[in-house]
Design a protein around this motif. Structure first.
Motif, PDB file in Angstrom:
ATOM      1  N   VAL A   1      -1.322   0.858  -2.431  1.00 50.26           N
ATOM      2  CA  VAL A   1      -2.289   1.662  -3.190  1.00 50.26           C
ATOM      3  C   VAL A   1      -2.172   3.133  -2.809  1.00 50.26           C
ATOM      4  O   VAL A   1      -2.181   4.021  -3.679  1.00 50.26           O
ATOM      5  CB  VAL A   1      -3.720   1.140  -2.958  1.00 50.26           C
ATOM      6  CG1 VAL A   1      -4.751   2.120  -3.525  1.00 50.26           C
ATOM      7  CG2 VAL A   1      -3.887  -0.233  -3.609  1.00 50.26           C
TER       8      VAL A   1
ATOM      9  N   VAL B   1     -10.126  -1.333  -0.799  1.00 50.42           N
ATOM     10  CA  VAL B   1      -9.805  -1.812  -2.148  1.00 50.42           C
ATOM     11  C   VAL B   1     -10.698  -3.023  -2.436  1.00 50.42           C
ATOM     12  O   VAL B   1     -10.647  -4.020  -1.716  1.00 50.42           O
ATOM     13  CB  VAL B   1      -8.327  -2.207  -2.274  1.00 50.42           C
ATOM     14  CG1 VAL B   1      -8.017  -2.676  -3.691  1.00 50.42           C
ATOM     15  CG2 VAL B   1      -7.424  -1.028  -1.893  1.00 50.42           C
TER      16      VAL B   1
ATOM     17  N   ARG C   1     -15.811   3.412  -7.865  1.00 51.58           N
ATOM     18  CA  ARG C   1     -15.153   4.691  -7.547  1.00 51.58           C
ATOM     19  C   ARG C   1     -15.883   5.428  -6.428  1.00 51.58           C
ATOM     20  O   ARG C   1     -15.277   6.169  -5.651  1.00 51.58           O
ATOM     21  CB  ARG C   1     -15.103   5.587  -8.781  1.00 51.58           C
ATOM     22  CG  ARG C   1     -14.110   5.165  -9.843  1.00 51.58           C
ATOM     23  CD  ARG C   1     -14.069   6.198 -10.963  1.00 51.58           C
ATOM     24  NE  ARG C   1     -13.350   5.710 -12.111  1.00 51.58           N
ATOM     25  CZ  ARG C   1     -12.024   5.741 -12.245  1.00 51.58           C
ATOM     26  NH1 ARG C   1     -11.303   6.270 -11.275  1.00 51.58           N
ATOM     27  NH2 ARG C   1     -11.452   5.272 -13.333  1.00 51.58           N
TER      28      ARG C   1
ATOM     29  N   ALA D   1      -9.845   1.901  -4.773  1.00 52.64           N
ATOM     30  CA  ALA D   1      -9.232   1.163  -5.870  1.00 52.64           C
ATOM     31  C   ALA D   1      -9.945  -0.178  -5.994  1.00 52.64           C
ATOM     32  O   ALA D   1     -10.755  -0.557  -5.138  1.00 52.64           O
ATOM     33  CB  ALA D   1      -7.733   0.948  -5.630  1.00 52.64           C
TER      34      ALA D   1
ATOM     35  N   LEU E   1      -6.106   2.582 -11.231  1.00 47.49           N
ATOM     36  CA  LEU E   1      -6.459   2.291  -9.848  1.00 47.49           C
ATOM     37  C   LEU E   1      -7.677   1.385  -9.714  1.00 47.49           C
ATOM     38  O   LEU E   1      -7.792   0.630  -8.742  1.00 47.49           O
ATOM     39  CB  LEU E   1      -6.710   3.587  -9.076  1.00 47.49           C
ATOM     40  CG  LEU E   1      -5.465   4.379  -8.654  1.00 47.49           C
ATOM     41  CD1 LEU E   1      -5.870   5.680  -7.990  1.00 47.49           C
ATOM     42  CD2 LEU E   1      -4.582   3.550  -7.731  1.00 47.49           C
ATOM     43  N   PHE E   2      -8.607   1.434 -10.646  1.00 50.16           N
ATOM     44  CA  PHE E   2      -9.803   0.603 -10.547  1.00 50.16           C
ATOM     45  C   PHE E   2      -9.773  -0.580 -11.510  1.00 50.16           C
ATOM     46  O   PHE E   2     -10.780  -1.250 -11.705  1.00 50.16           O
ATOM     47  CB  PHE E   2     -11.053   1.459 -10.714  1.00 50.16           C
ATOM     48  CG  PHE E   2     -11.331   2.280  -9.486  1.00 50.16           C
ATOM     49  CD1 PHE E   2     -12.123   1.785  -8.468  1.00 50.16           C
ATOM     50  CD2 PHE E   2     -10.726   3.518  -9.316  1.00 50.16           C
ATOM     51  CE1 PHE E   2     -12.341   2.520  -7.311  1.00 50.16           C
ATOM     52  CE2 PHE E   2     -10.943   4.260  -8.159  1.00 50.16           C
ATOM     53  CZ  PHE E   2     -11.754   3.754  -7.154  1.00 50.16           C
TER      54      PHE E   2
ATOM     55  N   LEU F   1      -6.537  -2.536 -11.230  1.00 49.59           N
ATOM     56  CA  LEU F   1      -5.160  -2.849 -10.857  1.00 49.59           C
ATOM     57  C   LEU F   1      -4.792  -4.261 -11.303  1.00 49.59           C
ATOM     58  O   LEU F   1      -5.485  -5.230 -10.992  1.00 49.59           O
ATOM     59  CB  LEU F   1      -4.974  -2.706  -9.348  1.00 49.59           C
ATOM     60  CG  LEU F   1      -4.896  -1.272  -8.821  1.00 49.59           C
ATOM     61  CD1 LEU F   1      -4.954  -1.262  -7.299  1.00 49.59           C
ATOM     62  CD2 LEU F   1      -3.647  -0.567  -9.321  1.00 49.59           C
TER      63      LEU F   1
END
Length: 330
Positions: free
Chosen positions: A80, A266, A286, A291, A305-306, A308
């Motif tokens: 990440v 994450v 966020r 992530a 990223l959020f 994935l």
């Protein structure tokens, strides 16, 4: 289209081109998703683990051998962070395990250590160290053990036949879909009623239905693995009030920090399909994580990223299966 894809896959594998392609083709970064590792394949005549939710141990070993030879397996956090920095992350793979089953500790982690690989284990913290059933595990257990010809399912408004393994599988799929599309979060009472009808005793979860303890989770961290938050009770976050979803997320993270001293930055959405979380939940994540993992299929991208994407290779038991997973994602 599916027939063409299957034909193309078989042609590649029949001619031994899969490994040749893995040797020269650089693929996008991938995050693989597992739930557990079973000691054997599903037993004929039962429906337990027929979907390979818990991948057989020999199949897992074959997949790790392919990954060891052809890809660079990284800690999820490193993958990440590489995406965030804009590094060249091609040919990298991260391994994740959802929910917190005990076989993650007793089977998956020792095998990863033997291969010199890392993994990230996501805990549903309300189940850690508790004798609790996940409702869909209990449903599978009840239907597998049922010796009645049919069962009345109020959620569906009809009776379902259970006279064969195939009928039980059909019933399992129908009931799960019905429950997951409703607003209620807690389904255990309904499943226990089905158990009463079927004459099945719901003892504490055993074997691959059992969750790890906090001591076992500490052992994972001490062994160099990552541990992350997967909510407290595994609700579908889009189907509960936003304040409940926020509590589930933060209390899970905080429990892990309290028990282990640290938690992956994450997050991992329960169920993880696009309809299972909302834009408000993404924005909340966020604020507290770097992530978040979903379950939509595909490579990991810095632009997502959020949300994935991940691949779930558990359903295949051969080296060919993992090779095809690595090759087809661009």
């Amino acid at each position: 289209m599916s027939r063409l894809t299957s034909a193309a896959r078989q042609a590649v594998l029949d001619f031994g081109l899969g490994r040749q392609a893995l040797a020269w083709r650089r693929s996008n970064p991938l995050i693989l998703m597992y739930h557990g590792v079973a000691d054997r394949k599903a037993v004929p005549g039962t429906i337990r683990n027929l979907d390979s939710k818990h991948i057989p141990v020999d199949a897992f070993a074959r997949q790790l051998r392919v990954l060891k030879r052809w890809r660079k397996v990284l800690p999820l956090t490193d993958l990440v962070q590489g995406l965030i920095r804009g590094d060249d992350m091609r040919n990298t793979v991260a391994l994740t395990f959802d929910d917190g089953y005990e076989n993650n500790v007793t089977r998956a982690a020792p095998m990863l250590a033997d291969f010199g690989m890392c993994g990230t284990f996501y805990l549903t913290t309300g189940y850690v160290g508790a004798e609790r059933w996940v409702w869909n595990d209990l449903l599978e257990f009840v239907l597998d053990q049922a010796r009645v010809a049919e069962i009345n399912v109020p959620a569906l408004g009809r009776r379902l036949p259970l006279g064969s393994t195939e009928r039980k599988l059909q019933a399992l799929a129908q009931i799960k879909v019905s429950m997951k599309t409703r607003q209620e979060v807690e389904y255990l009472d309904e499943v226990r009623e089905l158990a009463r009808q079927a004459g099945v005793e719901c003892h504490s979860p055993q074997d691959d239905y059992r969750f790890m303890s906090w001591d076992q989770a500490r052992g994972l961290l001490a062994g160099g693995f990552e541990v992350g938050a997967h909510t407290v009770n595994h609700p579908i976050l889009s189907r509960v009030p936003i304040e409940v979803a926020q509590r589930e997320i933060l209390q899970s993270r905080d429990a892990i920090v309290e028990q282990l001293g640290s938690c992956s930055k994450v997050f991992c959405y329960p169920n993880g399909k696009p309809q299972d979380y909302t834009r408000d939940i993404i924005e909340f994540c966020r604020q507290h994580f770097v992530a978040a993992l979903a379950t939509a299929r595909g490579p990991a991208k810095a632009t997502e990223l959020f949300e994935l994407r991940r691949l779930g290779p558990s359903g295949g038991v051969s080296e060919d299966h993992i090779e095809w997973c690595l090759l087809r994602e661009r």
